[in-house]
Design an enzyme around this catalytic site. Sequence first.
Site, PDB file in Angstrom:
ATOM      1  CB  SER A  52      22.519 123.631  -6.558  1.00  0.00           C
ATOM      2  OG  SER A  52      21.630 124.004  -7.532  1.00  0.00           O
ATOM      3  CG  HIS A  82      21.392 122.730 -13.919  1.00  0.00           C
ATOM      4  ND1 HIS A  82      20.454 121.958 -14.189  1.00  0.00           N
ATOM      5  CD2 HIS A  82      21.110 122.930 -12.478  1.00  0.00           C
ATOM      6  CE1 HIS A  82      19.549 121.688 -13.248  1.00  0.00           C
ATOM      7  NE2 HIS A  82      20.118 122.377 -12.082  1.00  0.00           N
ATOM      8  CG  ASN A  87      19.092 120.544  -8.240  1.00  0.00           C
ATOM      9  OD1 ASN A  87      18.068 119.919  -7.898  1.00  0.00           O
ATOM     10  ND2 ASN A  87      19.693 121.031  -6.813  1.00  0.00           N
ATOM     11  CB  VAL A  88      20.993 115.252  -6.564  1.00  0.00           C
ATOM     12  CG1 VAL A  88      21.301 114.737  -7.958  1.00  0.00           C
ATOM     13  CG2 VAL A  88      22.341 115.764  -5.789  1.00  0.00           C
ATOM     14  CG  HIS A  92       8.929 133.764 -22.877  1.00  0.00           C
ATOM     15  ND1 HIS A  92       9.597 132.930 -22.039  1.00  0.00           N
ATOM     16  CD2 HIS A  92      10.019 134.722 -23.253  1.00  0.00           C
ATOM     17  CE1 HIS A  92      10.629 133.376 -21.869  1.00  0.00           C
ATOM     18  NE2 HIS A  92      10.917 134.533 -22.503  1.00  0.00           N
ATOM     19  N   GLY A 132      16.047 132.089   1.345  1.00  0.00           N
ATOM     20  CA  GLY A 132      17.163 131.502   1.090  1.00  0.00           C
ATOM     21  C   GLY A 132      18.169 132.512   0.843  1.00  0.00           C
TER      22      GLY A 132
END
Lengths: 296, 296
Positions: B94, B108, B110-111, B174, B256
């Site tokens: 990440s 960003h 991530n895998v 939102h 975490g």
Amino acid sequence: MLPQDTPRLQDMKRCVETLQESICAALEERDGGRFGSELWQRAGGGGGRTRVLQGGALIDKGGVNVSTVWGEMDTAAAAGAGMAPGPFAACGLSLVIHPVSPRVPSVHMNVRCFVAESGRDWWYGGGADLSPTFPYPEDFVHFHAVLKGACEGAAPGSYAVHKKRCDEYFTLPHRNEMRGIGGVFFDHQREDPGSFCLVQALAEAFLATYLPIVDRRRGEIWTPEDKEFQLVRRGRYVEFNLLYDRGTRFGLATGGRAESILMSLPREAAFPYDWKPRRGSRAEEMIPLYQPRPWA
Amino acid sequence: MLPQDTPRLQDMKRCVETLQESICAALEERDGGRFGSELWQRAGGGGGRTRVLQGGALIDKGGVNVSTVWGEMDTAAAAGAGMAPGPFAACGLSLVIHPVSPRVPSVHMNVRCFVAESGRDWWYGGGADLSPTFPYPEDFVHFHAVLKGACEGAAPGSYAVHKKRCDEYFTLPHRNEMRGIGGVFFDHQREDPGSFCLVQALAEAFLATYLPIVDRRRGEIWTPEDKEFQLVRRGRYVEFNLLYDRGTRFGLATGGRAESILMSLPREAAFPYDWKPRRGSRAEEMIPLYQPRPWA
């Protein structure tokens, strides 16, 4: 009778609208600036008035909002509010002040009333909590003592219960700490007329909980180190509000006005990686106070 | 065989650990600073290495984290991960970079790979998205073109699907806007060996998606108005990550390491009330680009 037309909701509406004006006036007197005023309408029914003061001498960002909304609650929204699905109305006041000075604590206060099923089903909720970044225990004792007086006057024995609930609610479980030094929090109160008296007492006590602290601390010189800790704690405030606060998540999920809901976020916040206080600093002294403890 | 001992998870682990080193080295070369390195252990099993660079010349706050964790998944956690309850292992990388300059976009990537039931049940996921605050469409075309090449090389026809999914996922409902200009996002990919090839291709393409933009923009002079808009958009980044990002919420809910998960938050962010861009500003020009559009 529609839920929004019940005397219960109308009484609450009058109460919070009056308080919005008097609280803003008292804070303006301290700040020198003026709260803005935005009326907004909700597509599904009702609306509110958002009053925000930003960039003031005392208040970096502060909002005192009222809203009265109504409509049909679907199953998901109803579960979130602890009500049966169907016609509902809700009225509340929500207030958050983030001061410029790190010596003056941030504060939050909220009261709310839900009515459903033509007035047969209803409850009140409320809360107030203080988020200081400088260790002045006498201020925290003052804040809690005034809240205790308000709660006990309206419902003897209630302070201890609502104080404990607040310690549990305004908590960041992923950090095992509270966002501040607590206050009171309660929800789903269904005593007549005790519950309305309680929210009224809480809202009316706001200026007495907060202004003496403002007056005592606003003139103090603060350091860049104080400011840094304030911004880190404002980051934690953001974490709590976006990750856990039910009002924020419920409001955004049900199409509330985003800017009014997110007025609770500080104007600036910091999220440094693995931040630690300097050994021997006032920040280090403050950190253990973000745990539940008896204040009043 | 335990899920963490399967060749599938071991291959993924080798892949992300190698990439963590090469990506950090390339970024350090650009920044001049050094990534820290923290090894952490997870009580339930496994752990990770968190590498953060903060306060650099190029990077204001950036993290490149890998983790390999395992244990028993309870029903709630399993539902969140789309798996059956029971023994599981997960491995991932990440990465989030928030640069100092508002002319250099945040990024960003991530895998991740989940394995359960002794290796019989598994999936891969991944994503990459760009969050710029200055309207340089040629940079956005470059970012998407490299991602498209990586996706199409590994799985022809996949870019369009993953690009659409990214537009939907990295969105603030939102505010009816994306957190950036998108990229790709996919989850629960179960093709053998295509899905591992896809995450490998995505991760290996990272430097090619991002460094050319860094090199092109890092020398540009930026204004206080650029910085203001960057901080506002970093506020929106925080809103997305804490309100909606499944990885963040799942990670925090399952115990975490909070600092590793929240490395994705920018070091500083702003949440001014009802912010509007100045008429005719570059920020005003940027805002319509936070809507889905074809870039490559």
